[in-house]
Design an enzyme around this catalytic site. Structure first.
Site, short mmCIF file in Angstrom:
data_model
loop_
_atom_site.label_atom_id
_atom_site.label_comp_id
_atom_site.label_asym_id
_atom_site.label_seq_id
_atom_site.Cartn_x
_atom_site.Cartn_y
_atom_site.Cartn_z
N SER A 59 0.92 -1.07 0.02
CA SER A 59 0.03 0.10 0.03
C SER A 59 0.94 1.09 0.08
O SER A 59 2.08 1.24 0.35
CB SER A 59 -0.81 0.06 1.34
OG SER A 59 -1.35 1.27 1.54
N TYR A 81 -1.17 0.11 10.30
CA TYR A 81 -1.15 -0.50 9.09
C TYR A 81 0.09 -0.21 8.31
O TYR A 81 0.80 -0.86 7.92
CB TYR A 81 -2.42 -0.14 8.37
CG TYR A 81 -2.37 -0.77 6.98
CD1 TYR A 81 -3.03 -2.02 6.77
CD2 TYR A 81 -2.68 0.14 5.71
CE1 TYR A 81 -3.32 -2.49 5.37
CE2 TYR A 81 -2.52 -0.31 4.45
CZ TYR A 81 -2.90 -1.65 4.25
OH TYR A 81 -3.25 -2.13 3.09
#
Lengths: 241, 340
Positions: free
Chosen positions: A144, A157
């Site tokens: 990501s 995250y």
């Protein structure tokens, strides 16, 4: 890599990009094993692939569970043979709604690391030794942009994905010359349940369709011999061949 | 010999036996790259270890343990039944399981197995068929099964404790233990020195059942698969004067069993071998062997006698015992290979 008949193990296969990758790989002739926690959702995806003429198997399991890796690697190899392609698609956002690090419990960070970093490490470790022996194999890390940009509230995250990117690079460096390759792919923002949990206010129309992103990633996998092992790529920048 | 009672670190002690010189020497696995030479070929068994021990309830409620040997074709599994209890009791002291007949069913937690055949020489050796297949069967086996283990260990093993660093397909009932001490640091080091590395898959069965009749029949026929690349690597090593070194007795059995079936040639593909190797057997493919330390009377030790004269083997084992080498599946290593 050659997709026809390739044995592929895809985690996070019950929805979003993981499910779309499973479908796209099976369409190319890969023998696909899907892994996710939710058995019913996962089985529905596998059934859909089989109904379309592809080969798909469903193994319910939690990649964050320390005991899962040996079992998933073993059962997958029993079903489709030694694994040629491992796709780490499973991940967790950590606590949602997303929150500041000052409001994040250490246990929540640990859970994000368990699912997004340590679990994939265990699974690669259970699969990649056999790949080295056979002199071929590809491991895909779905990452990501939160791994490189310090977005406020994406701490658990983002930290796990940054380490995940580095994990792919170190694997690639250590296994350079063995025929086993690693690539990290940032799929970009997609219209998935995960994205809705992270950014509930986002307009779905502004987000990419995971099926199209999966097609791009499968094209990348097909041509993976042309990339340096350990590379980090953005799906949106790829040209579909 | 003292049994190793728990998985310990890799790269342990190694006793090198040179059958031609009639000598043995204490060394370590880290020295393997200099004990082998460029052009040699190391062949490993890449079978992953199954979660082959399953608790079950027999008709009339008797508790049994099913130890799977492997798939036997047409949806059947070959298995050995044990009476009540688990690995903590020595197999010789385990109560016998009830004698089952074809058609009897075993209840596992969420899985059912029906007996298809009962085999000679012991009614404990059976073929069974599960009421699930494919994804459902494999998911259930990995949920319910544990690694087979024996009473010399201190605690229950996790499935990851019984895998080699290159484990691939789950074909082995028990850990192909000769490869357990090998690290990738060592294996990649061998490759850098021009020592080739190849694999085959061999479904190693049980090392002991505690049933004297059945133990005398070990090893039972076992299945193997030899890839094209390994056949080519063996031919290449032999053509260039390199030596073929098997990692484990299972690799010897697969290579020599395959060669025997095909009149001295290795042929790629799957097969089943019932070859029992012992004194007097002349290996046709394998020049040397990396293995562990085996128990007196075991078929594994018998196999070593095809490679080592009895006087040397006995002297080496006495030395190993005196020096505190550890035996069994997590023990130390021995290399049987004439010096380069």
């Amino acid at each position: 890599m050659r997709m026809q008949g390739a044995a592929a193990l895809v985690t996070g296969g019950s929805r979003g990009l993981g499910a779309a990758l499973g479908r796209a790989l099976a369409r190319e002739g890969a023998r696909v094993v899907l892994v996710a926690r939710g058995a019913a959702e996962l089985e529905a995806v596998a059934q859909g692939i089989r109904a379309a003429g592809g080969e798909a198997h469903a193994l319910a399991g939690d990649v964050g569970d320390p005991r899962a890796a040996s079992a998933l690697a073993g059962a997958a190899a029993a079903l489709v043979g030694p694994i040629d392609l491992l796709v780490h698609g499973a991940s967790t956002l950590g606590p949602v709604p997303l929150r500041l690090l000052l409001d994040t419990d250490a246990a929540e960070l640990e859970r994000a690391l368990a699912v997004n970093l340590v679990g994939p490490f265990r699974l690669t470790r259970a699969v990649a030794g056999g790949m080295v022996l056979r002199g071929r194999g590809l491991v895909v890390h779905v990452t990501s942009d939160a791994s490189v940009v310090a977005y406020p509230r994406w701490g658990a995250y983002g930290v796990s994905k940054a380490a995940f990117d580095q994990l792919a690079r170190v694997w690639a460096a250590e296994l350079d010359g063995t025929g086993v390759r690693f690539v990290s792919v940032d799929p970009g923002e997609m219209d998935t349940r995960m994205h809705a949990e992270a950014v509930p206010e986002a307009d779905p129309a502004s987000l990419a369709d995971p099926a199209l992103v999966a097609e791009r990633i499968v094209a990348l996998i097909r041509g993976s011999d042309t990339f340096a092992s350990g590379a980090r790529l953005e799906a949106s920048a790829m040209v579909v061949s | 010999m003292i049994a190793a009672t728990w998985p310990v670190g890799r790269n342990g002690r190694l006793l090198h036996l040179d059958p031609r010189a009639g000598r043995f020497r204490d060394t370590s696995l880290a020295e393997l790259p200099v004990l082998l030479r460029s052009g040699d070929l190391l062949v490993v068994n890449d079978a992953a270890t199954l979660p082959a021990s399953l608790a079950a309830v027999a008709p009339a409620g008797a508790r049994v343990e099913v130890r799977l040997l492997g798939e036997a074709g047409e949806g059947r599994w070959r298995a050995v039944l044990f009476g009540e209890g688990d690995w903590r009791t020595r197999t010789e002291e385990r109560p016998a399981p009830p004698v089952l007949r074809p058609g009897d069913t075993l209840e596992l937690d969420g899985l059912r197995a029906s007996i298809v055949s009962v085999w000679y020489p012991s009614p404990r050796l059976v073929d069974l068929r599960f009421d699930a297949e494919g994804d459902a069967l494999w998911s259930a086996l990995y949920r319910l099964g544990r690694p087979i283990q024996y009473a010399h260990l201190d605690a229950g093993l996790a499935l990851s404790d019984v895998q080699t660093v290159y484990a691939s397909r789950p074909w082995a009932a028990e850990l192909p233990s000769a490869g357990r001490p090998l690290s990738w640091e060592l294996l990649l080091g061998l490759k850098r020195r021009g020592i080739a590395l190849s694999a085959l898959t061999h479904g190693a069965g049980l090392s002991s059942t505690g049933d004297p009749v059945l133990d005398r029949a070990l090893p039972l026929p076992e299945r193997y698969e030899i890839p094209e690349a390994t056949v080519a690597a063996v031919a290449g090593a032999r053509a260039s004067g390199g030596r073929v070194v098997a990692v484990g007795t299972s690799v010897v059995r697969a290579l020599e069993g395959c060669s025997l079936r095909h009149r001295g040639r290795l042929v790629a593909g799957r097969g089943i071998t019932d070859l029992v190797i012992g004194p007097g057997f002349v290996p046709q493919i394998v020049d040397g062997l990396l293995t562990g330390f085996h128990e007196a009377g075991s078929s594994h030790l018998g196999l070593l006698r095809a490679f080592v004269p009895p006087s040397l083997l006995d002297a080496a084992y006495s030395h190993a015992e005196a020096e505190g080498y550890r035996g069994h599946e997590f023990g130390d290593s021995s290399l049987i290979l004439a010096a380069a």
